[in-house]
Scaffold this motif. Structure first.
Motif, short mmCIF file in Angstrom:
data_model
loop_
_atom_site.label_atom_id
_atom_site.label_comp_id
_atom_site.label_asym_id
_atom_site.label_seq_id
_atom_site.Cartn_x
_atom_site.Cartn_y
_atom_site.Cartn_z
N SER A 49 0.81 -1.22 0.00
CA SER A 49 0.00 0.00 0.00
C SER A 49 0.85 1.27 0.00
O SER A 49 0.37 2.34 -0.41
N SER A 87 1.45 4.95 -6.39
CA SER A 87 0.39 4.46 -7.26
C SER A 87 0.83 4.50 -8.70
O SER A 87 1.53 5.41 -9.14
N ASP A 89 -2.64 4.25 -13.43
CA ASP A 89 -4.10 4.22 -13.36
C ASP A 89 -4.63 4.73 -12.03
O ASP A 89 -5.83 4.93 -11.87
N LYS A 103 -5.00 3.29 -9.28
CA LYS A 103 -5.79 2.32 -8.52
C LYS A 103 -4.96 1.18 -7.95
O LYS A 103 -5.44 0.46 -7.08
N SER A 104 -3.77 0.99 -8.45
CA SER A 104 -2.94 -0.13 -8.03
C SER A 104 -1.48 0.26 -8.16
O SER A 104 -1.15 1.16 -8.94
N THR A 114 0.51 -1.09 -13.15
CA THR A 114 -0.33 -0.93 -14.33
C THR A 114 -0.24 -2.15 -15.23
O THR A 114 -1.22 -2.55 -15.85
N ARG A 146 -8.21 -7.32 -12.90
CA ARG A 146 -8.13 -6.78 -11.54
C ARG A 146 -9.52 -6.80 -10.91
O ARG A 146 -10.50 -6.32 -11.50
N SER A 152 -9.63 -5.98 -7.43
CA SER A 152 -9.45 -4.97 -6.39
C SER A 152 -8.05 -4.39 -6.57
O SER A 152 -7.31 -4.81 -7.47
N ALA A 153 -7.67 -3.46 -5.72
CA ALA A 153 -6.34 -2.85 -5.82
C ALA A 153 -5.23 -3.84 -5.53
O ALA A 153 -4.07 -3.62 -5.91
N THR A 154 -5.57 -4.95 -4.89
CA THR A 154 -4.54 -5.91 -4.49
C THR A 154 -4.79 -7.32 -5.01
O THR A 154 -4.04 -8.24 -4.66
#
Length: 239
Positions: A71, A75, A78, A80-81, A84, A123, A125-127
């Motif tokens: 985390s 970033s 994008d 979000k994660s 990319t 994807r 989720s972010a993880t």
């Protein structure tokens, strides 16, 4: 490099031999620990193996990538994660390549047959990312007139990069076929210092399988890529 054959005089050849031996020894030395020499995910450096795809595969396995302790990474593009670029590759090897493959008696080598087939990861989720690998993706056939080649899944691999920049590091984790077929899981640990790039040059990191040798107060410097397999119905789409 020029393809012309060069001829050396005997004195020149005697001077060159020690240097050539030294270079050969250097090039064959051990690689860095926890960085095995294996094909990168989505690697296109070698010509594709002669193979035919199964038009109706049924042995489907969901491959799930889970990121942990990531985390604090910047970033990606994008927003979000941390990554990319997320790519998957399933490696298949012919179990009887020595008998069914093309041999080269002059070179004295044992033929091998490998194929690296990409699979898409989505994807959720972010993880977390999921994709589908088919263990029966390739057809067993007689490719060289020496008998039927039998393909076997060797490994499912995932490679991630912060962005599409050619200098960004690639982090590669794999799940061997035994664990893919047995709904297993495997984690790899990656040093955050290589993210998003390392010394502004292309770098591929295969991580390590445990942190026992890392001091406890520095283990937070590593993020984790965990691959998990699950048997699913064979009629899923998007392989």
């Amino acid at each position: 490099m020029s393809q012309r054959v060069r001829f050396f005089s005997a004195p020149a050849l005697r001077r060159a031999v020690p240097l050539l031996a030294l270079l050969a020894a250097a090039s064959s030395g051990p690689s860095l620990a926890d960085t095995p020499a294996k094909s990168d995910a989505a690697s296109n450096t070698s010509a594709p193996a002669l193979r035919k795809l199964n038009p109706a595969p049924t042995h489907a396995y969901e491959i799930r990538l889970t990121l942990s302790n990531a985390s604090d990474l910047s970033s990606a593009a994008d927003g979000k994660s941390p990554f990319t670029v997320v790519e998957g590759v399933a490696q298949f090897d012919a179990s009887n390549a020595a008998r069914c493959g093309r041999s080269n008696a002059l070179a004295g080598n044992v033929p091998t047959l490998s194929s690296h087939e990409p699979f898409r990861l989505s994807r959720i989720s972010a993880t977390e990312y999921i994709g589908t690998v088919y263990a029966d993706m390739l057809l067993d056939e007689d490719y060289y007139g020496r008998g039927v080649c039998h393909w076997q899944l060797t490994e499912a691999r995932v490679a991630v990069s912060a962005q599409t920049d050619s200098a960004d590091s690639r982090f590669v984790a794999g799940l061997p076929a035994q664990k893919v077929l047995a709904a297993g899981t495997q984690a790899r640990y990656f040093w955050k210092g290589y993210y998003p790039s390392f010394e502004q040059r292309r770098h591929t990191d295969y991580g390590r399988d445990q942190l026992d040798a890392v001091p406890a107060d520095r283990r937070g410097e590593f993020f984790v890529m965990t691959l998990t397999s699950r048997k699913i119905a064979g009629d899923v789409q998007g392989r």
